[in-house]
Scaffold this motif. Structure first.
Motif, short mmCIF file in Angstrom:
data_model
loop_
_atom_site.label_atom_id
_atom_site.label_comp_id
_atom_site.label_asym_id
_atom_site.label_seq_id
_atom_site.Cartn_x
_atom_site.Cartn_y
_atom_site.Cartn_z
N GLU A 367 66.49 53.02 85.65
CA GLU A 367 65.06 52.29 85.73
C GLU A 367 64.63 52.06 84.41
O GLU A 367 63.72 51.33 83.86
CB GLU A 367 64.17 53.37 86.17
N LYS A 368 64.98 52.66 83.13
CA LYS A 368 64.77 52.58 81.79
C LYS A 368 65.75 51.68 80.86
O LYS A 368 66.22 51.77 79.81
CB LYS A 368 64.51 53.74 81.01
N ASN A 369 66.26 50.40 81.65
CA ASN A 369 67.31 49.60 80.94
C ASN A 369 68.48 50.28 80.62
O ASN A 369 69.02 50.20 79.65
CB ASN A 369 66.71 49.02 79.89
N PHE A 370 68.93 51.40 81.48
CA PHE A 370 70.25 52.09 81.43
C PHE A 370 70.14 52.85 80.03
O PHE A 370 71.14 52.95 79.24
CB PHE A 370 71.48 51.12 81.37
N LEU A 371 69.07 53.46 79.87
CA LEU A 371 68.63 54.30 78.69
C LEU A 371 69.53 55.55 78.64
O LEU A 371 69.58 56.27 79.75
CB LEU A 371 67.38 54.69 78.29
N PRO A 372 70.48 55.82 77.54
CA PRO A 372 71.63 56.94 77.76
C PRO A 372 70.68 58.27 77.86
O PRO A 372 69.49 58.27 77.24
CB PRO A 372 72.36 56.95 76.53
N SER A 373 71.15 59.25 78.55
CA SER A 373 70.66 60.62 78.74
C SER A 373 71.54 61.66 78.08
O SER A 373 72.56 61.62 77.97
CB SER A 373 70.13 60.81 80.19
N THR A 374 70.56 62.80 77.63
CA THR A 374 71.54 63.78 77.14
C THR A 374 71.18 64.95 77.91
O THR A 374 69.97 65.06 78.52
CB THR A 374 71.33 64.09 75.44
N GLY A 375 71.57 66.21 77.85
CA GLY A 375 71.28 67.41 78.73
C GLY A 375 72.29 68.59 78.66
O GLY A 375 73.59 68.09 78.24
N THR A 376 71.95 69.51 79.40
CA THR A 376 73.14 70.44 79.58
C THR A 376 73.47 70.47 81.10
O THR A 376 72.44 70.66 81.94
CB THR A 376 72.53 72.03 78.96
N VAL A 377 74.69 70.60 81.53
CA VAL A 377 74.96 70.53 82.90
C VAL A 377 74.61 72.11 83.53
O VAL A 377 75.32 73.17 83.04
CB VAL A 377 76.31 70.28 83.29
N LEU A 378 73.71 72.07 84.38
CA LEU A 378 73.37 73.17 85.04
C LEU A 378 73.81 73.69 86.09
O LEU A 378 74.12 74.58 86.52
CB LEU A 378 71.51 73.23 85.07
N LEU A 379 74.13 72.50 87.07
CA LEU A 379 74.68 72.68 88.32
C LEU A 379 75.53 71.55 88.62
O LEU A 379 75.23 70.57 88.49
CB LEU A 379 73.58 72.89 89.46
N LEU A 380 76.93 71.69 89.17
CA LEU A 380 77.71 70.85 89.43
C LEU A 380 78.72 70.85 90.60
O LEU A 380 78.87 72.11 91.08
CB LEU A 380 78.86 70.80 88.06
N ASP A 381 78.57 69.96 91.44
CA ASP A 381 79.42 69.85 92.49
C ASP A 381 79.93 68.44 92.76
O ASP A 381 79.17 67.59 93.24
CB ASP A 381 78.72 70.31 93.77
#
Length: 754
Positions: A367-381
């Motif tokens: 939605e923000k012109n494909f602005l890259p995101s960063t962060g820590t994977v907290l939950l994964l499935d």
């Protein structure tokens, strides 16, 4: 899903390598390691400081540090890679894709060190690694090429002069590039000089070579590529085509095999044979060896007309779709061919079975012109139940992994197979609906919207479709259900964490309880920067006695009578709601009789005492909720943070532009085309920031005088102010806020009535 080798394919007669170093990272390193282990080969990983805890490091037999986070000092450091080979006894290097995979100097250095390169020879790398040289070369072998200007050493002025002969619209492309980096569409002659300057800067940064060339822009084009395999014994075959027309910023998003365009044509098989033979001729022209891909532009209006774009002398990101429809493990054949083995699969042996589609999962905000995101994977499935055998996930993710801005934002790929295209897309949609990665923003919801678009389902694809469709896509917004679930979960976490003897949420026996008569207020920060107030009060018990938890309890098997609470979102009415926990990671909210199941991941920061980021002991600073491939991030606000958001919202409502220009994410300042104190106009470029191999251009929000706080080369943080534009009129900057003594509501989680 593992892809079996072609049935009946004989084992190579020559001995295989004992140890192979994988000179890459992320999902492709994990994928190569998987096949190496299946072949009984010892895999060696390399890693930068940013990747010390990465999944590929964990999955290899051994791993060697090659430098700091910057790719130029680690994954692109040829000497460090060769030294890692020496230290581990690696006899060969698999380069994956990107980084050094198409670097002729790397191949030469390995040859000098007596280490095999799992890829083509230097001749192929030299010729095909340069788009100008490759176009001119294959044209001499009967391969059709797009009209354009492709001469080495042309200046910007010469390119501008030559553009008239090419015609507009045209496409600027870096000669040494790939992955869409540095490519620019130019519609008008007057826009060309500025576009050349930007393209040259990006090409120099990404590839170390700023050579550019021009191509006629083919309108409504289809991007179709052909997978080839060749050995050093003169055998060359193709494995059919892939459709890669769904792209954004010249990077592929959805790939399929075979192409729906050719599948729909009566003479599709004949066109496939022609384009496949053209690809084989391109490979033969450079004595190619290994796996490679020849990319073509195909006219949607005249599918029998196709034009060579480039040859990728490496494994492609989208190679799994070919593996799924042919049953051929491309990495296995890369290794066998590099070890001197002969390609025993003949063209007549290659059959395409069913249809496969791949979706690239990016850490970004569409939605923000494909602005890259960063962060820590907290939950994964990543692999939902019921998809075994039809879905394959190639991923770099593990829980606890920090996704940084140092590398490409692609984090995984979801690949689905079906008997036909409709079945494959249905399976892919179901797999994406069950894909959960909380802790950072991803494009999974966008992928589902895209593959369910009417034109995509009908096979009406072209490279401009994403840009055309994006404004009309109906992205899901945070609704009352998510806010209610987040508020109830927040209070449950507070009670659990403040009650040492409590076995889980809803079991507290001291302090304020969710059965108490006084309502509680939870203030949540929404993704759009707003504030949502959620008030919770008790309701009549449902069919039982005692103060037990909501039905289902906080953990599986917990006892409880089933209690309904009244939840009011904003100015809305109080509605009955209850939250059931299937596990500590998943809960179902029933609001007004409608049930919604969410994966939930809390984020805690700071000490146990209340702070700005953690408004009460045991309360998370943020919550991530996910359902059906969609996810959101909600901040749990204290008084100060809530007030900041309220004032910012009032400022926006008054129509005032924020004078601060902030970096959208961590990155490096690569260009500042203005000087401190310059007069600038709204929309004028102030700063360019490079992050995740992409350049983000930040512009002036209003007319005024700019004051800079960043210089080229600076490493910046997310939301860091890089420039400030002061309006010319003094009156515009005098009264900047509202009365801070205004009644903004009860403190979040302060235990008082609302």
């Amino acid at each position: 899903m593992t892809t079996p080798s072609l049935a009946g394919a004989p084992t190579a007669t020559r001995p295989m390598f004992g140890t192979v170093l994988v000179a890459n990272r992320g999902e492709i390193a994990c994928r190569v390691i998987r096949t190496l282990k299946a072949l009984g080969i010892r895999p060696v990983a390399v890693y930068s400081d940013a990747d010390a805890g990465a999944r590929h490091v964990r999955e290899a037999d051994t791993a060697v540090r090659v430098g700091p986070a910057a790719a130029t000092e680690s994954y692109l450091n040829i000497e460090a890679i060769i030294e890692a080979c020496r230290r581990t006894g690696a006899e060969a290097v698999h380069p994956g894709y990107g980084f050094l995979s198409e670097n002729a100097e790397f191949a030469r250095a390995l040859e000098r060190a007596g280490i095999a390169f799992i890829g083509p020879g230097v001749e192929a790398l030299n010729i095909m690694g340069d788009k100008i040289r490759s176009k001119n070369h294959v044209a001499g072998y009967g391969v059709p090429v797009v009209p354009g200007v492709a001469k080495p050493g042309m200046t910007d002025g010469q390119l501008v002069d030559a553009a008239a002969g090419v015609g507009f619209p045209l496409l600027i492309k870096p000669s040494a590039g790939g992955g869409g980096k540095g490519m620019h569409v130019v519609q008008r002659p007057e826009d060309l000089p500025a576009a050349l300057a930007t393209a040259k800067r990006v090409a120099a940064s990404a590839f170390g070579d700023d050579t550019l060339f021009l191509e006629r822009l083919v309108t409504t084009p289809r991007h179709i590529e052909v997978q080839v395999l060749a050995d050093s014994h003169g055998n060359v075959i193709h494995l059919g085509e892939r459709e890669c027309s769904l792209q954004r910023r010249h990077q592929k998003v959805i790939e399929e095999a075979p192409s729906p365009l050719l599948e729909a044509l009566p003479d599709g098989a004949a066109i496939r044979a022609r384009i496949g033979e053209a690809a084989c001729n391109a490979a033969r022209s450079v004595n190619y060896s290994g796996a490679g891909t020849v990319e073509f532009l195909v006219s949607d209006d005249a599918p029998d007309q196709f034009y060579f774009m480039e040859m990728n002398t490496r494994l492609q990101v989208e190679h799994p779709v070919t593996e799924m429809v042919t049953g051929i493990d491309l990495v296995e054949w890369q290794v066998r061919i590099a070890a001197g083995g002969e390609l025993t699969v003949r063209q007549a042996d290659v059959e395409l079975h069913g249809h496969a589609a791949e979706a690239r999962v990016y850490a970004e905000v569409p939605e923000k012109n494909f602005l890259p995101s960063t962060g820590t994977v907290l939950l994964l499935d990543e692999l939902p139940r019921g998809t075994s055998g039809k879905v394959r996930v190639d991923s770099s993710l593990v829980e606890g992994l920090e996704v940084s801005s140092s590398y490409d934002p692609m984090i995984s790929k979801v690949i689905a197979w079906g008997e036909d295209r409709t079945a494959a897309l249905d399976t892919l949609d179901a797999a994406l609906a069950g894909y959960t990665a909380l802790g950072l923003d991803t494009n999974v919801e966008y992928l589902r919207l895209l593959i369910n678009d009417a034109d995509v389902r009908a096979g009406r694809l072209e490279t401009g479709l994403i840009e055309r469709k994006l404004p009309d896509l109906a992205f899901r917004r945070v609704a009352d259900a998510e806010l209610a679930a987040a508020a109830l979960f927040t209070l449950a976490m507070e009670e659990q964490n403040n009650t040492p003897s409590s076995p889980g949420p809803w079991h507290a026996r001291n302090g304020w309880r969710l059965g108490a008569p006084a309502p509680r207020l939870v203030s949540l920060g929404t993704p759009d920067g707003g504030v949502a107030a959620v008030r919770i009060s008790s309701a009549a018990e449902v069919g039982a006695e005692g103060d037990g938890p909501v039905r289902g309890g906080a953990v599986p098997g917990s006892a409880g009578s089933g209690r309904v609470f009244l939840v009011a979102v904003g100015d809305g009415p109080a509605r009955p709601a209850q939250l059931e926990f299937a596990s500590r990671r998943q809960a179902t909210l029933t609001l007004d009789g409608h049930a919604s199941t969410y994966s939930i991941a809390p984020v805690f920061r700071g000490p146990a005492a209340p702070t700005r980021d953690s408004p009460a002991p045991g309360v998370p600073a943020e919550l991530f909720l996910g359902t059906g491939g969609w996810s959101c991030r909600l901040a749990v606000l204290g008084r100060e943070a809530r007030l900041e958001r309220v004032l910012a919202a009032l400022h926006r409502e008054e129509g005032a532009a924020d004078p601060a220009v902030r970096s959208p994410m961590p990155g490096t300042v690569v260009s500042v085309p203005v000087s401190d104190g310059d007069t600038v106009a709204a929309g004028e470029l102030l700063v360019s920031v490079e992050a995740m191999k992409m350049e983000h251009q930040l512009v002036a929000p209003l007319d005024g005088t700019v004051h800079l706080s960043a210089r080229p080369g600076d490493l910046v943080k997310a939301d860091q102010v890089l420039a400030t534009v002061h309006p010319h009129t003094a009156a515009a900057s005098e009264d900047t806020g509202a009365d801070t003594g205004a009644d903004t509501g009860t403190d979040t989680l302060n235990g008082e009535g609302a």
